[in-house]
Scaffold this motif. Structure first.
Motif, PDB file in Angstrom:
ATOM      1  N   ASP A 217       0.813  -1.306  -0.010  1.00  0.00           N
ATOM      2  CA  ASP A 217      -0.053   0.013  -0.076  1.00  0.00           C
ATOM      3  C   ASP A 217       0.972   1.293  -0.035  1.00  0.00           C
ATOM      4  N   TRP A 218       0.274   2.476  -0.009  1.00  0.00           N
ATOM      5  CA  TRP A 218       0.705   3.667   0.083  1.00  0.00           C
ATOM      6  C   TRP A 218       1.789   3.954   1.232  1.00  0.00           C
ATOM      7  N   SER A 219       1.546   3.317   2.121  1.00  0.00           N
ATOM      8  CA  SER A 219       2.480   3.714   3.415  1.00  0.00           C
ATOM      9  C   SER A 219       3.801   2.902   3.083  1.00  0.00           C
ATOM     10  N   LYS A 220       3.600   1.682   2.387  1.00  0.00           N
ATOM     11  CA  LYS A 220       4.986   1.044   2.043  1.00  0.00           C
ATOM     12  C   LYS A 220       5.818   1.606   0.893  1.00  0.00           C
ATOM     13  N   ILE A 221       4.863   2.241   0.000  1.00  0.00           N
ATOM     14  CA  ILE A 221       5.709   3.152  -0.840  1.00  0.00           C
ATOM     15  C   ILE A 221       6.549   4.213  -0.109  1.00  0.00           C
ATOM     16  N   LEU A 222       5.885   5.014   0.683  1.00  0.00           N
ATOM     17  CA  LEU A 222       6.720   5.886   1.427  1.00  0.00           C
ATOM     18  C   LEU A 222       7.661   5.402   2.055  1.00  0.00           C
ATOM     19  N   HIS A 223       7.564   4.201   2.944  1.00  0.00           N
ATOM     20  CA  HIS A 223       8.701   3.666   3.545  1.00  0.00           C
ATOM     21  C   HIS A 223       9.751   3.216   2.629  1.00  0.00           C
ATOM     22  N   THR A 238       9.634  10.317  -7.432  1.00  0.00           N
ATOM     23  CA  THR A 238       9.226  10.024  -6.123  1.00  0.00           C
ATOM     24  C   THR A 238       7.799   9.698  -5.902  1.00  0.00           C
ATOM     25  N   PRO A 239       7.309   9.482  -5.067  1.00  0.00           N
ATOM     26  CA  PRO A 239       6.258   8.397  -4.590  1.00  0.00           C
ATOM     27  C   PRO A 239       4.754   9.385  -5.372  1.00  0.00           C
ATOM     28  N   THR A 240       4.140   8.872  -6.042  1.00  0.00           N
ATOM     29  CA  THR A 240       2.983   9.572  -6.554  1.00  0.00           C
ATOM     30  C   THR A 240       1.854   8.217  -7.073  1.00  0.00           C
ATOM     31  N   ARG A 241       0.905   8.825  -7.837  1.00  0.00           N
ATOM     32  CA  ARG A 241      -0.124   7.766  -8.310  1.00  0.00           C
ATOM     33  C   ARG A 241      -0.139   7.811  -9.958  1.00  0.00           C
ATOM     34  N   HIS A 242      -0.373   6.767 -10.534  1.00  0.00           N
ATOM     35  CA  HIS A 242      -0.658   6.577 -11.835  1.00  0.00           C
ATOM     36  C   HIS A 242      -1.902   6.932 -12.202  1.00  0.00           C
ATOM     37  N   GLY A 243      -2.338   7.795 -13.151  1.00  0.00           N
ATOM     38  CA  GLY A 243      -3.717   7.724 -13.566  1.00  0.00           C
ATOM     39  C   GLY A 243      -4.167   6.571 -14.223  1.00  0.00           C
ATOM     40  N   ILE A 244      -3.111   5.819 -15.172  1.00  0.00           N
ATOM     41  CA  ILE A 244      -3.434   4.434 -15.609  1.00  0.00           C
ATOM     42  C   ILE A 244      -3.293   3.461 -14.783  1.00  0.00           C
ATOM     43  N   THR A 245      -4.215   2.769 -14.522  1.00  0.00           N
ATOM     44  CA  THR A 245      -4.239   1.329 -13.480  1.00  0.00           C
ATOM     45  C   THR A 245      -4.551   2.139 -11.954  1.00  0.00           C
ATOM     46  N   ARG A 246      -4.444   3.378 -11.714  1.00  0.00           N
ATOM     47  CA  ARG A 246      -4.519   3.924 -10.585  1.00  0.00           C
ATOM     48  C   ARG A 246      -3.338   3.470  -9.343  1.00  0.00           C
ATOM     49  N   GLY A 247      -2.140   2.794  -9.858  1.00  0.00           N
ATOM     50  CA  GLY A 247      -1.403   2.386  -8.898  1.00  0.00           C
ATOM     51  C   GLY A 247      -0.746   3.440  -8.398  1.00  0.00           C
ATOM     52  N   GLU A 248      -0.031   2.877  -7.141  1.00  0.00           N
ATOM     53  CA  GLU A 248       1.004   3.941  -6.670  1.00  0.00           C
ATOM     54  C   GLU A 248       2.509   3.733  -6.824  1.00  0.00           C
ATOM     55  N   THR A 249       3.099   4.454  -6.968  1.00  0.00           N
ATOM     56  CA  THR A 249       4.365   4.039  -7.502  1.00  0.00           C
ATOM     57  C   THR A 249       5.745   4.851  -7.263  1.00  0.00           C
ATOM     58  N   ILE A 250       6.856   4.424  -7.261  1.00  0.00           N
ATOM     59  CA  ILE A 250       8.194   5.170  -7.026  1.00  0.00           C
ATOM     60  C   ILE A 250       8.948   4.430  -8.358  1.00  0.00           C
TER      61      ILE A 250
END
Ligand code: M3P
Ligand code: FE
Length: 303
Positions: A217-223, A238-250
């Protein structure tokens, strides 16, 4: 049932000691075998012998492997690959360490794709009897598993057709030059219910844009981003969100310059979910939902 997942990829790295530090100490993958110039790795929640193989010499992806459900699936996929007109060769047991027989096909984009049904079972680190939710002693960001990869192709539409017609992938999202165009700038393909297992973007054949590891999840992305700072990892986005798939990413780079991603979230996909279509005017927001801007370093730099 067909293809189960992206099972493995063999990635080239320039310096094995640096690569080991990145993939083992920072990403938290476990070494399951070593050969001259090769290291086999798996995530803690994976049960097969390996998912990432580092190969010393160069950069980029050497080959990728999809695990299929049964040996019968191999035969039917092999016939379909031949009928598509692709170059196919048989692969015998042991050609890849701990991997059974299968076949190798060259995608229209020139990527070497291996299909196999058997690979040595090692078990996950939490096991399958009364498991705990995660291993107690974790290293770095401790990625549980390989998630997806994005390859480059000169003709995205043709390669999309190849993976759909031969292997039963379905298109979850697409970027088209115009709404009704049969051409593709990019496509996100799923083989199960993940928002994507394989994405293809317009670029040089045989290219690797990135491969991604799953995080919860997002907290693991930040970590993860915090650990990348501690380990001096070169962060691309740096951590953000994709419009495509709505996934959270780095996005970040391994020491050889191969782009990696950590990916969390994304919706549940189904083959009957209407394909999401993006038009080029909204492409920035599609890739990065907040900055809404694509930079050329992201689209034009890959291995
Ligand atoms: C992803 C993803 C590009 C878009 C990438 C998107 C290379 O990596 O996981 O959805 O334009
Ligand atoms: Fe990705």
């Amino acid at each position: 049932m067909g293809i189960l997942r992206l099972g493995y990829l063999h990635v080239r790295v320039t310096d094995m000691a640096e690569a080991r530090r990145h993939y083992v100490e920072t990403m938290g993958l476990k070494v399951t075998a070593e050969e001259e110039g090769k290291i086999y790795l798996k995530g803690w929640d994976e049960w097969d012998h390996h998912s990432v193989v580092l190969e010393e010499g160069g950069v980029g992806v050497n080959k990728l492997g999809f695990k299929v459900n049964s040996v019968d699936d191999l035969t039917s996929f092999e016939n379909r690959a031949r009928a598509f007109g692709a170059t196919v060769e048989r692969m015998s047991k042991g050609e890849n360490l701990e991997v059974g027989e299968g076949f190798r096909v060259i995608s229209p984009s020139g990527h070497t794709v291996e299909l196999y049904a058997d690979i040595t079972y090692l078990g996950s680190e939490v096991g399958f009897t009364n498991p705990y939710p995660f291993p107690r002693h974790q290293v770095g960001i401790s990625v549980p598993a390989l998630d997806h990869m994005l390859i480059m192709a000169e003709d995205v539409a043709l390669n999309e057709k190849f993976f759909m017609d031969v292997f039963d992938f379905y298109a979850v999202e697409q970027i088209r030059p115009e709404y009704d165009s049969p051409a593709r700038i990019a496509t996100w393909l799923s083989i199960g219910q993940k928002a994507h297992d394989l994405a293809i973007v317009a670029g040089k054949d045989k290219g690797l844009h990135h491969f991604a590891f799953r995080l919860d999840d997002w907290s693991k992305i930040l970590h993860a981003a915090d650990i990348f700072s501690m380990d001096d990892v070169s962060i691309d986005i740096t951590p953000t969100r994709h419009g495509i798939t709505r996934g959270e990413t780095i996005y970040f780079f391994d020491p050889a310059g191969n782009r990696n991603e950590t990916f969390a979230g994304g919706y549940t996909a189904y083959p009957d979910r209407p394909t999401v279509i993006w038009t080029p005017d909204q492409l920035g927001r599609g890739i990065f939902s907040h900055s809404r801007e694509l930079n050329t370093a992201f689209t034009e730099v890959y291995t």
